[in-house]
Design a protein around this motif. Structure first.
Motif, PDB file in Angstrom:
ATOM      1  N   UNK A 329       0.836  -1.211   0.000  1.00 28.76           N
ATOM      2  CA  UNK A 329       0.000   0.000   0.000  1.00 28.76           C
ATOM      3  C   UNK A 329       0.861   1.247   0.000  1.00 28.76           C
ATOM      4  N   UNK A 330       1.887   1.242   0.833  1.00 30.64           N
ATOM      5  CA  UNK A 330       2.726   2.431   0.942  1.00 30.64           C
ATOM      6  C   UNK A 330       3.571   2.608  -0.324  1.00 30.64           C
TER       7      UNK A 330
ATOM      8  N   UNK B 101      -3.179   9.887  14.605  1.00 33.30           N
ATOM      9  CA  UNK B 101      -2.586   8.630  15.051  1.00 33.30           C
ATOM     10  C   UNK B 101      -1.071   8.763  15.161  1.00 33.30           C
ATOM     11  N   UNK B 102      -0.475   9.468  14.191  1.00 31.52           N
ATOM     12  CA  UNK B 102       0.977   9.682  14.224  1.00 31.52           C
ATOM     13  C   UNK B 102       1.374  10.434  15.486  1.00 31.52           C
ATOM     14  N   UNK B 103       0.609  11.506  15.814  1.00 29.84           N
ATOM     15  CA  UNK B 103       0.981  12.306  16.978  1.00 29.84           C
ATOM     16  C   UNK B 103       0.822  11.495  18.259  1.00 29.84           C
ATOM     17  N   UNK B 159      -0.575   3.750   6.081  1.00 32.57           N
ATOM     18  CA  UNK B 159       0.339   4.263   7.103  1.00 32.57           C
ATOM     19  C   UNK B 159      -0.274   4.125   8.500  1.00 32.57           C
ATOM     20  N   UNK B 160      -1.602   4.372   8.599  1.00 36.31           N
ATOM     21  CA  UNK B 160      -2.266   4.202   9.892  1.00 36.31           C
ATOM     22  C   UNK B 160      -2.153   2.741  10.347  1.00 36.31           C
ATOM     23  N   UNK B 161      -2.397   1.793   9.408  1.00 36.65           N
ATOM     24  CA  UNK B 161      -2.274   0.374   9.765  1.00 36.65           C
ATOM     25  C   UNK B 161      -0.872   0.075  10.258  1.00 36.65           C
TER      26      UNK B 161
END
Lengths: 349, 329
Positions: A329-330, B101-103, B159-161
């Motif tokens: 995905x990335x 989510x990153x923070x 990216x969240x996953x």
């Protein structure tokens, strides 16, 4: 251009697609060999080859044949199936952005499988060997259902590419939300398992995962290849294609069904591995220099993409192993963005 | 104009009814006189505690976030002249989610006052990227914008996953936040975010006249003496505040911003000075109604409002796509 040759047998003897398939397959064998050798018990390429030819110690045979080979093979076959499914979808929709991901098939399959995972875990209704059959079966059913739904809803005196894609986005949204709801129903261990599965993972894949995908490919890839002439004709507008003697809607329906089954079987084995179905045919198309995505080339590139991504996900993050779907995905989403920008420039030129 | 004012007051009446339903209905139904008593003269009974501690805050979240998303969606549709524009479809929501989510996972930000800035930054960045990616030689089309949105959403979700999988402890809290819901949120979060959301609504109101001019096309608007660039910037800031603030408060809730402006336009006509207030009132009413439905249909449990909205909104999206001529804005 190449389009004229579509009906003629001689048209298939161009050398670039052939080189792509042969060179790609060789590279794939090399990557797979390295991947099989990698792990707690490292093996060299020679040792791997030795085991495959019947040699090696008992321990080496166990590590290679029972643990690593099925996993690597599942990845390669899943990638190949997704590549072919994507190539067929893109040819049908006449749109490089159409893929089983975008058309909702993979997410439909995901919703089906998560239904079984959460209910089997939380209520103990399905377990063990039954779960091993039920999860892939539910994924297949979910994928088929989503595919039929998208096709049916996009139908308006025929199927137009962009409408197909947009309806797919809508149906995906429904499937994604059903899936996420199911994650809150189950307890957290089931949810964690389901999230890993949903991201597309090859962890713990065995022969029971590799064999169904292999069988589906063995049956459906020749079927798709025999439809190559149809796919070639479908790149023109509807009237031209009809003029070439193609029974348009029937042919499109049959090929779409084939693509949906391939994508759903692949999803059943490894979860919805993102973007392989989208990117592989486009890469193959550019390498082979053909007008529509080449089917065998897409299969080889898809297999390579998943195999390399799995290698990256196993080695690049220290002790943690990310699901292969996160890596694809990335890597794949920026590629989709690049395709959008490129299409835009071509439209301007 | 009299007709539109009458319709708006009718809608406000409807909203009031939905608010009452939202306070009275749920796993535990409370009769109207019980609600009244809890609001005016609480004595600490279980009904009083449910109403004051759970139902009222939840309803306030629904009112504020629904209005914000309705207006945010109307602004996006107006600025892109795109009937399919929605913060969820165009990836703005996912951009905000990823930044939040990153923070939380990478920087250890725990307080909503800390991560709201990340939500704004994420929403803004995703919005700008999607708009640039989706703009062709003749400006953005509904199709290319939706596809660019799908690409950005997919990247953000990937990216969240990755972040969530690398940090297992975050998963349990995260999966409920990610669903988008107005239940069980800390009331203090609302007070912290309210200034931003109100500023966003004020900027949107300020933006209405300019949007009306932009509807004629950038060139005509310019020749009429409107400052097109300034209008765009104000709109972008307003959308960022409304969507980023909503995501920080309640997680991603899709399709409110898509469905509500279409309903509002049918009642108010295309004039944004009327459309935006209609969208605010309708947004609050639709979100609260979806929340009540989620509570009533799944008793004794409940469906998060984000899911109800998606299950209602996605068919509307598909119906819009199926129309031969896209809705003209």
């Amino acid at each position: 251009m190449t389009a004229v040759r579509v009906g003629a047998v001689s048209g298939r003897l161009r050398w670039r697609p052939l080189v792509l398939v042969v060179a790609g397959a060789a590279l794939l064998a090399l990557v797979a060999g390295v991947a099989v050798g990698l792990g707690d018990v490292p093996l060299g390429l020679g040792q791997v080859l030795d085991v495959l030819l019947g040699g090696g110690t008992r321990g080496q045979r166990f590590v290679v044949l029972d643990l690593r080979l099925p996993r690597v093979l599942t990845g390669v076959l899943v990638g190949a199936a997704l590549g072919v499914a994507g190539a067929v979808c893109q040819a049908i929709a006449r749109n490089p952005l159409a893929s089983p991901d975008v058309l909702g098939v993979t997410w439909g399959a995901g919703a089906g499988a998560v239904t079984v995972i959460t209910f089997a875990g939380s209520f103990g209704a399905v377990g063990g060997a039954v779960a091993g059959v039920a999860v892939p079966a539910a994924a297949l059913a979910g994928g088929l259902l989503a595919g039929l739904l998208v096709h049916g809803l996009a139908w308006r005196r025929g199927v137009e590419g962009f409408r197909l894609v947009l309806v797919g986005i809508g149906v995906s949204a429904v499937a994604v939300n059903l899936t996420q709801y199911l994650l809150t129903v189950g307890d957290v261990t089931d949810a964690a398992r389901a999230v890993v599965w949903l991201t597309g993972s090859l962890n713990g894949r065995g022969w029971e995962h590799a064999v169904p995908v292999g069988l589906a490919l063995a049956v459906l890839l020749p079927a798709a290849l025999s439809g190559t002439r149809l796919l070639g004709a479908l790149q023109f507008d509807d009237d031209t294609a009809r003029g070439l003697g193609v029974r348009l809607n029937g042919a499109r329906g049959a090929l779409l069904l084939l693509a949906v089954v391939l994508a759903a079987v692949a999803t059943a084995a490894a979860g919805p591995v993102a973007f392989v179905a989208l990117a592989a045919p486009q890469v193959a198309l550019r390498l082979a220099g053909t007008a529509t995505p080449p089917l065998l080339g897409s299969a080889v590139v898809g297999g390579l993409l998943v195999a390399v991504s799995d290698l990256v996900s196993r080695t690049a993050f220290g002790g943690v192993e990310l699901p292969v779907g996160v890596v694809t995905a990335v890597l794949g989403a920026p590629y989709l963005m690049y395709l959008l920008v490129r299409t835009r420039r071509e439209a301007r030129a | 104009m009299g007709l539109r004012a009458a319709r708006l007051s009718l809608l406000l009446g409807l909203l009031l009814a939905v608010v009452l339903a939202s306070i009275a209905l749920g796993a535990r139904d409370i009769p109207p006189d019980g609600v009244w008593k809890a609001l005016t003269a609480p004595t600490g009974t279980e009904d009083d505690l449910v109403v004051r501690g759970l139902r009222v805050p939840r309803t306030l979240f629904g009112l504020v976030v629904g209005a914000a998303l309705g207006v945010g969606g109307a602004l996006m549709q107006g600025h892109t002249r795109n009937p399919l524009a929605d913060p969820g479809i165009l990836g703005v929501t996912q951009g905000a989610s990823f930044a939040v989510v990153l923070s939380i996972s990478a920087l250890g930000v725990a307080d909503v006052r800390g991560y709201v800035w990340f939500a704004f930054a994420g929403a803004l960045a995703a919005g700008v990227v999607v708009f640039l990616l989706g703009s062709g030689p003749s400006g953005p089309t509904p199709v290319t914008l939706a596809l660019a949105g799908a690409a950005v959403s997919a990247l953000m979700n990937g990216l969240v996953s990755a972040l969530v999988l690398l940090d297992r402890q975050g998963l349990d809290a995260f999966r409920f936040w990610q669903l988008g819901g107005i239940a069980g949120r800390e009331p203090v979060v609302l007070w912290q975010l309210l200034p931003f959301l109100l500023l966003g609504l004020a900027l949107a109101a300020f933006n209405a006249t300019g949007l009306n001019a932009l509807a004629l096309g950038d060139d005509v608007a310019r020749s009429l003496g409107h400052r097109v660039a300034a209008t765009r910037v104000v709109g972008l800031v307003a959308i960022t505040l409304l969507v980023g603030g909503s995501v920080a408060a309640c997680g991603p809730i899709a399709f409110v911003g898509l469905v509500v402006p279409h309903l509002a336009r049918a009642l108010s006509g295309p004039d944004h000075r009327w459309l935006l207030p209609f969208a605010a009132v309708l947004g609050a009413a639709v979100l609260l109604a979806a929340d009540v439905v989620g509570r009533v249909v799944a008793r004794p449990g409940e469906l998060p409002v984000g899911i109800v909205m998606a299950l209602v909104g996605a068919p509307v999206f598909i119906a819009l796509v199926r129309r031969r001529k896209p809705v003209r804005l």
